[in-house]
Design a protein around this motif. Structure first.
Motif, PDB file in Angstrom:
ATOM      1  N   ASP A  84       2.768   2.933   3.139  1.00 35.61           N
ATOM      2  CA  ASP A  84       1.931   4.111   2.902  1.00 35.61           C
ATOM      3  C   ASP A  84       2.790   5.312   2.495  1.00 35.61           C
ATOM      4  O   ASP A  84       2.394   6.453   2.703  1.00 35.61           O
ATOM      5  CB  ASP A  84       1.096   4.462   4.146  1.00 35.61           C
ATOM      6  CG  ASP A  84      -0.243   5.082   3.791  1.00 35.61           C
ATOM      7  OD1 ASP A  84      -0.528   5.247   2.587  1.00 35.61           O
ATOM      8  OD2 ASP A  84      -0.999   5.421   4.714  1.00 35.61           O
ATOM      9  N   HIS A  87       1.697   5.230  -2.354  1.00 33.16           N
ATOM     10  CA  HIS A  87       1.145   6.261  -3.239  1.00 33.16           C
ATOM     11  C   HIS A  87       2.288   6.820  -4.090  1.00 33.16           C
ATOM     12  O   HIS A  87       3.013   7.711  -3.653  1.00 33.16           O
ATOM     13  CB  HIS A  87       0.491   7.370  -2.402  1.00 33.16           C
ATOM     14  CG  HIS A  87      -0.555   6.841  -1.474  1.00 33.16           C
ATOM     15  ND1 HIS A  87      -1.839   6.597  -1.895  1.00 33.16           N
ATOM     16  CD2 HIS A  87      -0.503   6.458  -0.176  1.00 33.16           C
ATOM     17  CE1 HIS A  87      -2.548   6.102  -0.881  1.00 33.16           C
ATOM     18  NE2 HIS A  87      -1.748   6.004   0.176  1.00 33.16           N
ATOM     19  N   HIS A 110       0.862  -1.195   0.000  1.00 34.49           N
ATOM     20  CA  HIS A 110       0.000   0.000   0.000  1.00 34.49           C
ATOM     21  C   HIS A 110       0.889   1.232   0.000  1.00 34.49           C
ATOM     22  O   HIS A 110       1.532   1.536   1.006  1.00 34.49           O
ATOM     23  CB  HIS A 110      -0.904  -0.016   1.241  1.00 34.49           C
ATOM     24  CG  HIS A 110      -1.759   1.203   1.423  1.00 34.49           C
ATOM     25  ND1 HIS A 110      -3.121   1.124   1.666  1.00 34.49           N
ATOM     26  CD2 HIS A 110      -1.470   2.533   1.421  1.00 34.49           C
ATOM     27  CE1 HIS A 110      -3.615   2.340   1.801  1.00 34.49           C
ATOM     28  NE2 HIS A 110      -2.631   3.218   1.662  1.00 34.49           N
TER      29      HIS A 110
HETATM   30 ZN   LIG Z   1      -2.606   5.300   1.925  1.00 37.41          ZN
END
Ligand SMILES: [Zn+2]
Length: 514
Positions: free
Chosen positions: A414, A68, A66
């Motif tokens: 993240d 970005h 996970h």
């Molecule tokens: Zn996230």
């Protein structure tokens, strides 16, 4: 017959049937053999490249379940306001913006990322008036470390059309002065709104950021990434293609679709000439939160969204942090499964930060996966210990409880919210220590092997990829990382100091320590 042979290694295959080996033979990007030094000789021909690993540890390449990537690329070409970059007060932020504004023509957007009010001396978000003191000639957008809040100066507010009269959008919140009702410049959960109003960075700037991000990820041994950005749609897909094709984004990418783009999927061509192991779609991301004081989306809407995703054959990837939202996510998946039973759906809860054992058992019984972020314990643990209510603190990042209950847990960073470094995550999951040396719920410690599995097989499972990745076994993709030490042998407090020596992806050395 082999293209590449790794010899004299401490190979930790992560395959329970065949856990150790001396080396690996690789052909056409796949693993040919995992065996003894003697046995490896039979794969060697004139053109075979041989690497003597000198006893170093070889593991499956790390999978970040996970993160970005667009935001990571952006973070490398915008102002870094992270507390680790000497930003300790609002005046530090003002100084950084001032320096930047002096180099930019009037009207140019100034973008900053990574501030966190907890680490600022003033213990509050900066506001429009703080930013107005620096420049009124440039619109400013600052993004919170979590990505879920932004601060705009007055010129930027005017540019995006936010005034006293602007109502809160359904999913967001415009912070206002309690007396005058004037927007303070702080906006919660309004990333989508802003992305429609503020011009994006130019492609050449993003490309520059992505080159840096690629190098950073490879230097951390990361060979696969699952991109969980909630605004992902056809545009982001095209951007990934653009980055993958010339090869300056090497890690394999599985992209989630933002739920707003789920229907676009039916109409647009999400095609790529690349093979599916390089770029593919995985699940559909829904953010569940209570920013506006009630569950958003409402439970009945959520149930129908998850059912539609479930019926389409996609995985639902539900961002849920607090206990209430995790429960709501769980109920929505339960609802979909009642309508259309399916045993191996692998719907996922992203974060699942607060989860008592009864809820963990329920997740397990429904076959829901959890994608956790162990390094938050290290990077944000000091803040959690001071700001998370006691009733939640005792169930915070309960990784051991989840595993014991039978939940499959994958790990992730993240990033850019935290560093992508999996070794910090492995350290935090096994040691539960914050940056300043405080413990967060020691009873939730897991073993280094369990932590490695969360960045390997379990992360592969999180996108149905375990037949191709997650262990060093014949026939699997030749994605490997070489470490200077064995994570199962070093003292636990030294895990985060282990260094990556080499990263191999698709059978090619893509990064090497100089
Ligand atoms: Zn996230």
């Amino acid at each position: 017959m082999a293209d590449l042979i790794l010899l004299n290694a401490n190979v930790m295959t992560m395959d329970p049937l065949h856990p150790k080996a001396d080396g690996v033979a690789i052909k056409d990007g796949k693993i040919l053999s995992v065996t003894t030094n003697d046995d490896l000789k039979k794969w060697k021909r004139k053109k075979t490249i041989t690497i003597d690993c000198k006893g170093k540890t070889v593991l499956p390449g790390f999978i970040d379940a996970h993160c970005h990537l667009h935001a990571l690329a952006e973070s490398h070409v915008t102002l870094n306001l992270d507390p680790h970059h000497h930003v300790r007060s609002i005046s530090d932020i003002q100084t950084k913006i001032k320096t930047s504004s002096q180099k930019l023509p009037s009207g140019t957007w100034i973008r900053g990322r990574g501030y966190n009010e907890f680490y600022l001396a003033e213990k509050r978000h900066p506001n429009r008036w703080d930013l107005d003191q620096v420049t009124s000639a440039h619109p400013i957008k600052m993004t919170h470390r979590t990505g879920h809040a932004h601060v705009l100066n007055s010129l930027a507010l005017k540019t995006v059309g936010i005034s006293n009269e602007t109502p809160d959008p359904p999913e967001g919140l415009i912070d206002r002065d309690t007396k005058t009702g004037e927007p303070t410049g702080v906006l919660y959960r309004m990333g989508h709104f802003l992305s429609r109003k503020i011009p994006p960075l130019e492609n050449h700037q993003l490309d520059q950021g992505m080159r840096i991000a690629n190098d950073e990820l490879l230097s951390m041994g990361i060979t696969s990434i699952q991109d969980a950005s909630s605004h992902n749609g056809i545009e982001q897909w095209r951007m990934f293609r653009r980055w993958k094709e010339p090869g300056f984004l090497k890690p394999r990418v599985a992209m989630m679709l933002g739920v707003n783009h789920f229907y676009e999927y039916q109409e647009s061509d999400f095609i790529t000439p690349l093979d599916k192991s390089q770029l593919r779609l995985c699940g559909v991301k829904i953010i569940l939160d209570e920013t506006t004081g009630h569950l958003n989306p409402a439970q009945t809407d959520l149930n129908e969204m998850v059912l539609a995703i479930h019926q389409s054959g996609f995985q639902a990837c539900l961002h849920a942090v607090e206990e209430n939202t995790v429960e709501a996510a769980c109920s929505a998946i339960e609802y979909a499964l009642k309508k259309l039973p399916k045993s191996d759906h692998r719907h996922r809860i992203e974060h699942c930060s607060v989860c008592p054992s009864s809820l963990a058992r329920k997740l397990a019984s429904l076959g829901i996966m959890v994608v956790t972020q162990p390094s938050f314990i290290y990077y944000s643990g000091d803040r959690y210990l001071r700001t998370v209510p006691a009733k939640d603190l005792k169930h915070l990042y309960p990784i051991k409880t989840l595993l014991k209950s039978g939940v499959k847990v994958a790990a992730s960073s993240d990033c850019p919210i935290a560093s992508a470094n999996p070794l910090v995550g492995i350290y935090a999951a096994t040691y539960r220590m914050t940056e300043t040396g405080e413990r967060v719920l020691s009873k939730e410690k897991i073993t280094p092997e369990e932590a490695l599995r969360m960045y390997g097989e379990n992360a592969a499972r999180a996108t149905f990829g375990e037949r191709l990745k997650g262990s060093i076994s014949p026939g699997k993709l030749a994605d490997l990382v070489m470490l200077n030490d064995d994570p199962t042998k070093v003292p636990i407090n030294e895990l985060k100091d282990i260094k990556v020596e080499m990263t191999i992806l698709d059978g090619q050395v893509v990064w090497e320590k100089c």
